[in-house]
Write a protein that holds these residues in place. Structure first.
Motif, short mmCIF file in Angstrom:
data_model
loop_
_atom_site.label_atom_id
_atom_site.label_comp_id
_atom_site.label_asym_id
_atom_site.label_seq_id
_atom_site.Cartn_x
_atom_site.Cartn_y
_atom_site.Cartn_z
N LYS A 70 8.05 -44.06 56.99
CA LYS A 70 9.32 -44.77 56.79
C LYS A 70 9.77 -44.53 55.36
CE LYS A 70 9.69 -49.20 55.80
NZ LYS A 70 9.71 -50.65 55.80
N ILE A 71 11.04 -44.14 55.22
CA ILE A 71 11.58 -43.93 53.89
C ILE A 71 12.90 -44.67 53.75
CG2 ILE A 71 10.46 -41.71 53.50
CD1 ILE A 71 13.12 -40.36 54.22
N ASN A 72 13.23 -45.01 52.53
CA ASN A 72 14.50 -45.67 52.24
C ASN A 72 15.49 -44.70 51.61
OD1 ASN A 72 13.68 -48.38 53.01
ND2 ASN A 72 12.33 -48.27 51.25
N ASP A 73 14.98 -43.72 50.88
CA ASP A 73 15.81 -42.75 50.18
C ASP A 73 15.97 -41.50 51.03
OD1 ASP A 73 17.02 -40.93 48.50
OD2 ASP A 73 15.62 -41.20 46.85
N PRO A 74 17.15 -41.27 51.60
CA PRO A 74 17.33 -40.12 52.48
C PRO A 74 17.12 -38.78 51.78
CG PRO A 74 19.43 -41.26 52.13
CD PRO A 74 18.37 -42.07 51.47
N LEU A 75 17.26 -38.74 50.46
CA LEU A 75 17.05 -37.48 49.75
C LEU A 75 15.60 -37.02 49.80
CD1 LEU A 75 19.32 -38.16 46.62
CD2 LEU A 75 19.88 -36.88 48.71
N ARG A 76 14.69 -37.95 49.99
CA ARG A 76 13.27 -37.60 50.07
C ARG A 76 12.87 -37.06 51.44
NH1 ARG A 76 10.29 -42.49 46.77
NH2 ARG A 76 11.52 -42.25 44.88
N GLY A 77 13.68 -37.32 52.44
CA GLY A 77 13.35 -36.93 53.81
C GLY A 77 13.05 -35.45 53.97
N ASP A 78 13.88 -34.59 53.40
CA ASP A 78 13.66 -33.14 53.52
C ASP A 78 12.31 -32.75 52.92
OD1 ASP A 78 16.09 -32.72 54.78
OD2 ASP A 78 17.14 -32.21 52.91
N THR A 79 11.99 -33.32 51.78
CA THR A 79 10.72 -33.00 51.11
C THR A 79 9.54 -33.44 51.97
OG1 THR A 79 11.79 -33.29 48.97
CG2 THR A 79 9.38 -33.36 49.01
N TYR A 80 9.60 -34.64 52.51
CA TYR A 80 8.49 -35.15 53.32
C TYR A 80 8.34 -34.35 54.60
CZ TYR A 80 8.54 -39.22 50.20
OH TYR A 80 8.49 -40.06 49.11
N ARG A 81 9.46 -33.98 55.20
CA ARG A 81 9.38 -33.18 56.43
C ARG A 81 8.80 -31.79 56.15
NH1 ARG A 81 13.94 -36.13 57.10
NH2 ARG A 81 15.35 -34.44 56.50
N ALA A 82 9.08 -31.25 54.95
CA ALA A 82 8.51 -29.96 54.56
C ALA A 82 6.99 -30.05 54.39
CB ALA A 82 9.15 -29.47 53.27
N LEU A 83 6.48 -31.26 54.22
CA LEU A 83 5.03 -31.48 54.11
C LEU A 83 4.40 -31.72 55.49
CD1 LEU A 83 5.04 -33.85 51.02
CD2 LEU A 83 4.31 -31.45 51.07
N GLY A 84 5.19 -31.58 56.55
CA GLY A 84 4.67 -31.74 57.90
C GLY A 84 4.72 -33.16 58.43
N LEU A 85 5.51 -34.01 57.78
CA LEU A 85 5.60 -35.41 58.18
C LEU A 85 6.89 -35.66 58.92
CD1 LEU A 85 4.62 -36.93 54.71
CD2 LEU A 85 3.08 -36.36 56.59
N GLU A 86 6.83 -36.50 59.94
CA GLU A 86 8.04 -37.01 60.57
C GLU A 86 8.52 -38.16 59.70
OE1 GLU A 86 7.65 -37.72 64.90
OE2 GLU A 86 5.72 -36.71 64.72
#
Length: 191
Positions: free
Chosen positions: A98-114
């Motif tokens: 779960k994230i609050n900052d949408p800008l971090r989403g791309d980075t986390y998904r690049a790490l293999g995380l949904e």
């Protein structure tokens, strides 16, 4: 399915409860023991007191056998670290952060995380509600269940005067911008 949920706040406790009711094997991890009081007495899963970013805590929660880990704390960084630990150290097949900052989403998904971002979900639902009405949001925005009360207290009535007096008293009770608040101010025994 073996599920580990890191964070037993409002979201974590709700997800844990619903998955438990569906018959899934659920373990909830939280650093605060009192957080587990959000779980109903009927909860049949396990609880582990500890930090979801800690390898030993996650091992004791069963991360090595988990099918999915959901990191649902209030902190993006805590969620990302706990999710990476589950994914890369324990090899959990599915990890949702779960994230609050949408800008971090791309980075986390690049790490293999949904990821799930409530900022995006809320924003999308509110735009849809504004344009198409609450009913178009599939339950994300709920329409009112009753008609609003009509009329307001007449100007100068005692209800209006009481409301104004209450608001002014509350405003006076707030510290001024120049006030310095010290530990213990307004509370018996301090922090």
């Amino acid at each position: 399915m073996r599920v580990i949920i890191v964070g037993c706040g409002r979201v974590g406790s709700r997800v844990a409860t619903e998955l438990d009711q569906k018959g899934e094997t659920v373990t909830v991890v939280d650093i605060a023991a009192r957080a587990f009081s959000r779980l109903p007495s009927s909860f049949g899963g396990e609880t582990v007191r500890g930090n979801g970013m800690d390898e030993d805590t996650m091992r004791s929660a069963g991360a090595e056998q988990a099918d999915i880990v959901m990191t649902l704390t209030e902190g993006d960084n805590r969620n990302a670290l706990a999710a990476q630990l589950a994914k890369h150290t324990f090899g959990v097949p599915r990890v949702i952060a779960k994230i609050n900052d949408p800008l971090r989403g791309d980075t986390y998904r690049a790490l293999g995380l949904e990821t799930i971002c409530r900022t995006i979900i809320l924003g999308d639902a509110l735009v849809t509600a504004a344009v198409d009405g609450a009913e178009a949001t599939n339950g994300f925005v709920e329409p009112p269940t009753a008609q609003p009360l009509t009329g307001a207290p007449a100007p100068g009535s005692s209800m209006t005067k009481d409301a104004v007096a209450t608001a002014e008293a509350e405003e006076e009770a707030l510290p001024a911008e120049t006030s310095i608040i010290q530990p213990g101010d307004g509370r018996e025994g301090g922090f």
